[in-house]
Design a protein around this motif. Sequence first.
Motif, mmCIF file in Angstrom:
data_model
loop_
_atom_site.group_PDB
_atom_site.id
_atom_site.type_symbol
_atom_site.label_atom_id
_atom_site.label_comp_id
_atom_site.label_asym_id
_atom_site.label_seq_id
_atom_site.Cartn_x
_atom_site.Cartn_y
_atom_site.Cartn_z
ATOM 1 N N PHE A 1 1.287 -0.980 -7.188
ATOM 2 C CA PHE A 1 1.572 -1.566 -5.911
ATOM 3 C C PHE A 1 2.575 -0.834 -4.782
ATOM 4 O O PHE A 1 2.324 -0.787 -3.655
ATOM 5 N N PHE A 2 3.406 0.031 -5.495
ATOM 6 C CA PHE A 2 4.118 0.987 -4.662
ATOM 7 C C PHE A 2 3.390 2.177 -3.964
ATOM 8 O O PHE A 2 3.447 2.429 -2.964
ATOM 9 N N TRP A 3 2.236 2.777 -4.739
ATOM 10 C CA TRP A 3 1.183 3.617 -4.386
ATOM 11 C C TRP A 3 0.621 2.975 -3.115
ATOM 12 O O TRP A 3 0.224 3.781 -2.242
ATOM 13 N N ALA A 4 0.198 1.695 -2.993
ATOM 14 C CA ALA A 4 -0.462 1.153 -2.269
ATOM 15 C C ALA A 4 0.469 1.228 -0.742
ATOM 16 O O ALA A 4 -0.262 1.443 0.307
ATOM 17 N N GLY A 5 1.548 0.925 -0.931
ATOM 18 C CA GLY A 5 2.629 0.856 0.200
ATOM 19 C C GLY A 5 2.574 2.328 0.637
ATOM 20 O O GLY A 5 2.607 2.426 1.656
ATOM 21 N N ASN A 6 2.554 3.274 -0.351
ATOM 22 C CA ASN A 6 2.701 4.629 0.204
ATOM 23 C C ASN A 6 1.340 4.947 1.102
ATOM 24 O O ASN A 6 1.606 5.706 2.006
ATOM 25 N N ALA A 7 0.311 4.438 0.586
ATOM 26 C CA ALA A 7 -0.903 4.943 1.559
ATOM 27 C C ALA A 7 -0.911 4.110 3.027
ATOM 28 O O ALA A 7 -1.218 4.871 3.924
ATOM 29 N N LEU A 8 -0.130 2.903 2.908
ATOM 30 C CA LEU A 8 -0.070 2.403 4.209
ATOM 31 C C LEU A 8 0.893 2.733 5.081
ATOM 32 O O LEU A 8 0.840 3.170 6.390
ATOM 33 N N VAL A 9 1.939 3.263 4.739
ATOM 34 C CA VAL A 9 3.193 3.904 5.342
ATOM 35 C C VAL A 9 2.663 5.543 5.826
ATOM 36 O O VAL A 9 2.824 5.644 7.085
ATOM 37 N N ALA A 10 1.878 6.095 4.984
ATOM 38 C CA ALA A 10 1.394 7.455 5.307
ATOM 39 C C ALA A 10 0.466 7.208 6.325
ATOM 40 O O ALA A 10 0.520 8.363 7.258
ATOM 41 N N ARG A 11 -0.678 6.390 6.298
ATOM 42 C CA ARG A 11 -1.464 6.408 7.457
ATOM 43 C C ARG A 11 -0.745 5.985 8.785
ATOM 44 O O ARG A 11 -1.540 6.454 9.728
ATOM 45 N N SER A 12 0.281 5.432 8.734
ATOM 46 C CA SER A 12 0.985 4.891 9.972
ATOM 47 C C SER A 12 1.772 6.155 10.509
ATOM 48 O O SER A 12 2.020 6.254 11.834
#
Length: 301
Positions: free
Chosen positions: A18-29
């Motif tokens: 779950f935290f790594w999914a957030g990492n992907a979303l944040v990094a993409r932005s």
Amino acid sequence: MKSDSNRTAMLMLVFACFFWAGNALVARSVVNETGPLALAFFRWLLALLIVLPFARGIWKKSSSLLQHWPMLLLLSLVSIVGYNTFLYLAALTSSALNIGLISASMPLLTLLLARLILQQATSRLQWLSVLLACAGVVWIVCQGSWQQLLAFQFSNGDLWMLLAALDWSLYSVLLRKYQQPLQQLGLSVTELLAVLLMIGVPLLLPLWIWEQTAFNYVGLVNQQGLMALLYVAVFPSLLAYIFWIKGVASLGPAMSVMFIPLIPLFAAIGGWLWLDEFLSSWHWIGGGMILLGLFSSKKNN
């Protein structure tokens, strides 16, 4: 008692994903403005500053740590220096579809590496569980249309994502391979993470300096960049890595990596909740396939 321990380990793996999914979303932005190496370096630097006060016991074990420096260096290279750096580099040029498809290969790669490195036998049910979960990821990223899958084309960033997938699979296997010597060191999970960070952060420093001189990135100077840095330093860095280390130690790499397909599923749900992205039938179908694969692998464990 073992059943309760396994359930706790599984819950930790779910939260890590779950935290790594957030990492992907944040990094993409933010990665196009901050730079991939800057985000990787300052993420781990801040994580190191946070974790050090809770890992003061490592100084008393310095002689033992020096005796095992090749093992610790290898673990740091694949966990701290490797995976997220490769992922952030991939995000610059690789499409979301390609990243999702390539990340779906991690369970398969882990099973293969576990068989090669650990001589770990793999049952037919494990292979079927992995294939089902991977098929669920593919179904989501190709939006339920096999035409999109047939139109799949490689970009320059796909090689970085393939390296990231191979890197994380190797890390998961190495955690189990070195489980006994790590236990002999007497390190807590927090202390182990601190040691890996103390090795990895200096290795990332020259890479960030090179990026700053070679490219004109804005850096982490605005509010969005600083908030993104705070998130990736605490949740996907500290908490997720601690949860993952404990999960692999309890369940083994083959079982643990079965949770990886949850990352794109959580990312799709996160995009729906926070980014107003449309959640369609293919998300539910693919998510069901992922969960069915996880349940099947649990029954086999």
